[in-house]
Scaffold this motif. Structure first.
Motif, PDB file in Angstrom:
ATOM      1  N   MET A  98      -4.878  61.778  -4.040  1.00 52.74           N
ATOM      2  CA  MET A  98      -3.472  61.682  -4.641  1.00 52.74           C
ATOM      3  C   MET A  98      -3.650  61.008  -5.997  1.00 52.74           C
ATOM      4  N   THR A  99      -4.294  60.028  -6.055  1.00 56.93           N
ATOM      5  CA  THR A  99      -4.438  59.126  -7.319  1.00 56.93           C
ATOM      6  C   THR A  99      -5.270  59.903  -8.395  1.00 56.93           C
ATOM      7  N   ARG A 100      -6.324  60.681  -7.861  1.00 59.60           N
ATOM      8  CA  ARG A 100      -7.011  61.531  -8.951  1.00 59.60           C
ATOM      9  C   ARG A 100      -5.951  62.751  -9.593  1.00 59.60           C
ATOM     10  N   GLU A 101      -5.179  62.990  -8.796  1.00 59.27           N
ATOM     11  CA  GLU A 101      -4.351  64.041  -9.148  1.00 59.27           C
ATOM     12  C   GLU A 101      -2.974  63.708  -9.995  1.00 59.27           C
ATOM     13  N   ASN A 102      -2.760  62.332  -9.904  1.00 61.41           N
ATOM     14  CA  ASN A 102      -1.485  61.993 -10.514  1.00 61.41           C
ATOM     15  C   ASN A 102      -1.875  60.805 -11.492  1.00 61.41           C
ATOM     16  N   LEU A 103      -2.849  60.737 -12.327  1.00 61.01           N
ATOM     17  CA  LEU A 103      -3.211  59.857 -13.266  1.00 61.01           C
ATOM     18  C   LEU A 103      -2.034  60.053 -14.437  1.00 61.01           C
ATOM     19  N   ASN A 104      -1.666  58.814 -14.714  1.00 63.38           N
ATOM     20  CA  ASN A 104      -0.636  58.640 -15.739  1.00 63.38           C
ATOM     21  C   ASN A 104       0.717  58.757 -15.468  1.00 63.38           C
ATOM     22  N   GLN A 105       0.944  58.871 -13.966  1.00 59.54           N
ATOM     23  CA  GLN A 105       2.209  59.041 -13.506  1.00 59.54           C
ATOM     24  C   GLN A 105       2.415  57.921 -12.367  1.00 59.54           C
ATOM     25  N   SER A 106       3.893  57.860 -12.404  1.00 55.95           N
ATOM     26  CA  SER A 106       4.216  56.648 -11.467  1.00 55.95           C
ATOM     27  C   SER A 106       4.182  56.973  -9.660  1.00 55.95           C
ATOM     28  N   LEU A 107       3.552  56.234  -9.117  1.00 59.73           N
ATOM     29  CA  LEU A 107       3.553  56.780  -7.645  1.00 59.73           C
ATOM     30  C   LEU A 107       4.182  55.572  -7.125  1.00 59.73           C
ATOM     31  N   PRO A 108       5.573  56.066  -6.208  1.00 55.91           N
ATOM     32  CA  PRO A 108       6.020  54.870  -5.683  1.00 55.91           C
ATOM     33  C   PRO A 108       5.464  54.486  -4.057  1.00 55.91           C
ATOM     34  N   LEU A 109       5.582  53.118  -3.836  1.00 58.13           N
ATOM     35  CA  LEU A 109       5.276  52.465  -2.646  1.00 58.13           C
ATOM     36  C   LEU A 109       6.423  52.169  -1.933  1.00 58.13           C
ATOM     37  N   ALA A 110       6.456  52.362  -0.881  1.00 55.64           N
ATOM     38  CA  ALA A 110       7.852  52.137   0.134  1.00 55.64           C
ATOM     39  C   ALA A 110       7.361  51.732   1.273  1.00 55.64           C
ATOM     40  N   VAL A 111       8.176  50.834   2.006  1.00 55.59           N
ATOM     41  CA  VAL A 111       8.087  50.163   3.326  1.00 55.59           C
ATOM     42  C   VAL A 111       9.340  50.608   3.890  1.00 55.59           C
ATOM     43  N   GLY A 112       9.066  51.747   4.971  1.00 50.93           N
ATOM     44  CA  GLY A 112      10.392  52.145   5.458  1.00 50.93           C
ATOM     45  C   GLY A 112      11.114  52.842   4.454  1.00 50.93           C
ATOM     46  N   GLU A 113      12.457  52.580   4.197  1.00 51.02           N
ATOM     47  CA  GLU A 113      13.107  53.249   3.145  1.00 51.02           C
ATOM     48  C   GLU A 113      13.045  52.317   2.011  1.00 51.02           C
ATOM     49  N   ASP A 114      12.535  51.185   2.056  1.00 52.40           N
ATOM     50  CA  ASP A 114      12.682  50.232   0.719  1.00 52.40           C
ATOM     51  C   ASP A 114      11.350  50.295  -0.117  1.00 52.40           C
ATOM     52  N   VAL A 115      11.604  50.908  -1.633  1.00 55.58           N
ATOM     53  CA  VAL A 115      10.664  50.922  -2.470  1.00 55.58           C
ATOM     54  C   VAL A 115      10.407  49.395  -2.898  1.00 55.58           C
ATOM     55  N   ILE A 116       9.073  49.316  -2.617  1.00 55.28           N
ATOM     56  CA  ILE A 116       8.520  47.831  -3.209  1.00 55.28           C
ATOM     57  C   ILE A 116       7.752  47.770  -4.767  1.00 55.28           C
ATOM     58  N   ALA A 117       7.367  49.127  -4.934  1.00 58.40           N
ATOM     59  CA  ALA A 117       6.542  49.105  -6.062  1.00 58.40           C
ATOM     60  C   ALA A 117       6.641  50.546  -6.811  1.00 58.40           C
ATOM     61  N   GLU A 118       6.402  50.808  -8.045  1.00 54.47           N
ATOM     62  CA  GLU A 118       6.306  52.107  -8.675  1.00 54.47           C
ATOM     63  C   GLU A 118       5.323  52.039  -9.939  1.00 54.47           C
ATOM     64  N   PRO A 119       4.131  51.687  -9.315  1.00 59.40           N
ATOM     65  CA  PRO A 119       2.854  51.652 -10.489  1.00 59.40           C
ATOM     66  C   PRO A 119       2.671  52.917 -10.971  1.00 59.40           C
ATOM     67  N   VAL A 120       2.325  52.741 -12.403  1.00 66.27           N
ATOM     68  CA  VAL A 120       1.820  54.103 -13.134  1.00 66.27           C
ATOM     69  C   VAL A 120       0.288  54.250 -12.817  1.00 66.27           C
ATOM     70  N   ILE A 121      -0.468  55.034 -12.050  1.00 68.90           N
ATOM     71  CA  ILE A 121      -1.797  55.290 -11.903  1.00 68.90           C
ATOM     72  C   ILE A 121      -2.582  55.581 -13.070  1.00 68.90           C
ATOM     73  N   GLN A 122      -3.579  54.657 -13.438  1.00 64.22           N
ATOM     74  CA  GLN A 122      -4.383  54.813 -14.666  1.00 64.22           C
ATOM     75  C   GLN A 122      -5.992  55.167 -14.091  1.00 64.22           C
ATOM     76  N   THR A 123      -6.239  54.907 -12.953  1.00 68.24           N
ATOM     77  CA  THR A 123      -7.357  55.289 -12.362  1.00 68.24           C
ATOM     78  C   THR A 123      -7.458  55.572 -10.910  1.00 68.24           C
ATOM     79  N   PRO A 124      -8.325  56.435 -10.587  1.00 64.96           N
ATOM     80  CA  PRO A 124      -8.378  56.769  -9.238  1.00 64.96           C
ATOM     81  C   PRO A 124      -8.280  55.462  -8.225  1.00 64.96           C
ATOM     82  N   ILE A 125      -7.902  55.543  -7.099  1.00 62.83           N
ATOM     83  CA  ILE A 125      -7.932  54.468  -6.042  1.00 62.83           C
ATOM     84  C   ILE A 125      -8.733  54.765  -4.906  1.00 62.83           C
ATOM     85  N   LEU A 126     -10.134  54.608  -4.769  1.00 67.12           N
ATOM     86  CA  LEU A 126     -11.081  55.105  -4.199  1.00 67.12           C
ATOM     87  C   LEU A 126     -11.257  54.599  -2.702  1.00 67.12           C
TER      88      LEU A 126
END
Length: 160
Positions: A98-126
């Motif tokens: 997912m991170t390879r395919e979404n470089l330079n895009q925002s990727l929301p992180l949520a716990v249940g329904e609560d979004v806790i972060a929306e980082p921009v992916i600048q490098t794959p997370i391996l």
């Protein structure tokens, strides 16, 4: 705009200062520390009876609580709290894709329904390791960790 930045392959981070979230995706927790002299702890927390388990959502991927290990992350010198997450292998692989395919895009992180972060992916997370740290109180971070953790064992020795 905050984004994930690679620091010599040791980790990626977004700094949260004055309300901007610092997110570290890392190969080792010590590599994420902005100050090498910081004393960091990972604290295991279980989910108390009556608390509903939560799913971790990373973009479109949903990770059940039993397919990850979540710990409370504490930096003693600064008294900062965060959430350390290690994904099971199959989800770590999906996160890498997912991170390879979404470089330079925002990727929301949520716990249940609560979004806790929306980082921009600048490098794959391996490696499937995520550290969400910054301006959480101990209680806020511990509640998130508990929702992502296994249930606490029943109390032993009770019943008189």
């Amino acid at each position: 705009m905050a984004g994930l930045i690679n620091s010599d392959g040791a980790g990626d981070m977004i700094h949260r200062r004055a309300g901007i979230l610092r997110l570290c995706i890392l190969a080792g927790l010590a590599a994420c520390s902005p100050r090498p002299s910081s004393q960091e702890q990972l604290i295991e927390i279980c989910r108390p009876a009556g608390m509903e388990a939560a799913t971790l959502r990373i973009g479109e991927m949903e990770v059940p609580h039993d397919r990850m290990v979540a710990r409370l992350h504490h930096v003693e010198i600064t008294e900062e709290y965060g959430i350390s997450i290690r994904l099971a292998e199959q989800y770590a692989y999906q996160l890498a894709q997912m991170t390879r395919e979404n470089l330079n895009q925002s990727l929301p992180l949520a716990v249940g329904e609560d979004v806790i972060a929306e980082p921009v992916i600048q490098t794959p997370i391996l490696d499937g390791r995520i550290l969400i740290a910054g301006n959480f109180t101990r209680r806020e971070a511990a509640d998130i960790v508990a929702r992502l953790s296994v249930p606490c064992p029943p109390e032993s020795g009770s019943g008189s």
